[in-house]
Design an enzyme around this catalytic site. Sequence first.
Site, PDB file in Angstrom:
ATOM      1  N   ARG A   1       0.811  -1.207   0.000  1.00  0.00           N
ATOM      2  CA  ARG A   1       0.000   0.000   0.000  1.00  0.00           C
ATOM      3  C   ARG A   1       0.842   1.253   0.000  1.00  0.00           C
ATOM      4  O   ARG A   1       0.499   2.249  -0.609  1.00  0.00           O
ATOM      5  CB  ARG A   1      -0.864  -0.017   1.280  1.00  0.00           C
TER       6      ARG A   1
ATOM      7  N   TRP B   1       3.470   1.814  11.874  1.00  0.00           N
ATOM      8  CA  TRP B   1       4.290   2.206  10.731  1.00  0.00           C
ATOM      9  C   TRP B   1       3.592   1.891   9.418  1.00  0.00           C
ATOM     10  O   TRP B   1       3.683   2.657   8.450  1.00  0.00           O
ATOM     11  CB  TRP B   1       5.638   1.492  10.779  1.00  0.00           C
ATOM     12  N   HIS B   2       2.866   0.792   9.362  1.00  0.00           N
ATOM     13  CA  HIS B   2       2.198   0.416   8.114  1.00  0.00           C
ATOM     14  C   HIS B   2       1.059   1.368   7.764  1.00  0.00           C
ATOM     15  O   HIS B   2       0.691   1.480   6.596  1.00  0.00           O
ATOM     16  CB  HIS B   2       1.668  -1.011   8.203  1.00  0.00           C
ATOM     17  N   GLY B   3       0.486   2.032   8.746  1.00  0.00           N
ATOM     18  CA  GLY B   3      -0.590   2.973   8.458  1.00  0.00           C
ATOM     19  C   GLY B   3      -1.161   3.543   9.733  1.00  0.00           C
ATOM     20  O   GLY B   3      -1.048   2.940  10.809  1.00  0.00           O
TER      21      GLY B   3
END
Length: 332
Positions: free
Chosen positions: A10, A236-238
């Site tokens: 993403r 961290w990923h979102g």
Amino acid sequence: MACIEARGLRKAFGKTLALDGVSYQSPYPLIHIGMYDYLAFFTFEFIHYAVDRYRGATPAGKFGEYLAFILFFPTMVAGPIKRYQDFRPKLENPSLVWDQDWQIGITRILVGLAKKFMIADLLTAFTNHLNHADIAAAQRWVLPIWLLAYGMKIYFDFSAYSDIAIGSARLFGIKVPENFDWPYLRTNISEFWRHWHMSLYKWLVDYVFIPLGGSRKNPPRVYLNVLITMFLSGLWHGAGLNFIVWGLWHGLLLAGHRLWRNWRESLVVRDAVGTPRPTTEANEVGRGVPTAPLVLKIASGLLTFILVNLGWAFFCMDLPTALFFFRRLFIG
């Protein structure tokens, strides 16, 4: 509201190779910054260099070498995350076997492109259905197929980009770290993380888990360290709650695996006094498990595979949709 593409790459890979995937309208107000996607891995490497320089664990090097390390384009977008002390000698003494490097590099790039276009893209026909409307209308037996397809898609997407990055670096005579090593074939959650996005896992261990105290503290504190580490991985990923829940899901699995391992070892010590303790495969965050019969390893591998893929529901859908998915899956 900002539109987030909730999928394996993403953040960056989707922009680089124009990947399509499951998308949804985020219910959380975010500031959309295009360069953020590209700065994420840059930031990891910057933090690594700054911390290791402070610790005296890496040489200062020349400014041009530092820029080459930070701006090395094959790994800028989505890793693998490099270490300066490993990268600098390769700049100073690159491989001179150009024919072999080009053969390996081009082969690796072609393998990555095949994974992406021949496998991952085909799975989009299934993963596109992971939205509230389609979940509500679908028969229950279809739902695990869609989620399993996403688990496969994110693996082949992400490992494909890693293959392309590693192959591209090899064209310059430079070897960068491997990032995936058949993670879905591992027999417990800690082994899964040691083989999934390996450069990120090692970074989290070295710069989050160990500074928190690692395994040196008492068991409750160690479990908390694991949860904090995976919470930060999810964040961290979102910035959506679904990514935080995904991180905590894996934190609970890792902490639970460590708890189970400690309990099992305590039984071995009590019931087999004087007998050598079973061998283990140690690892910092989740730790290994004592050796077990093949049947138990297969069962453990299947359980790990199922739990990891259930967790992808939080990764590829916003939290209300993911919870609705589980309600349909388990209740009807």
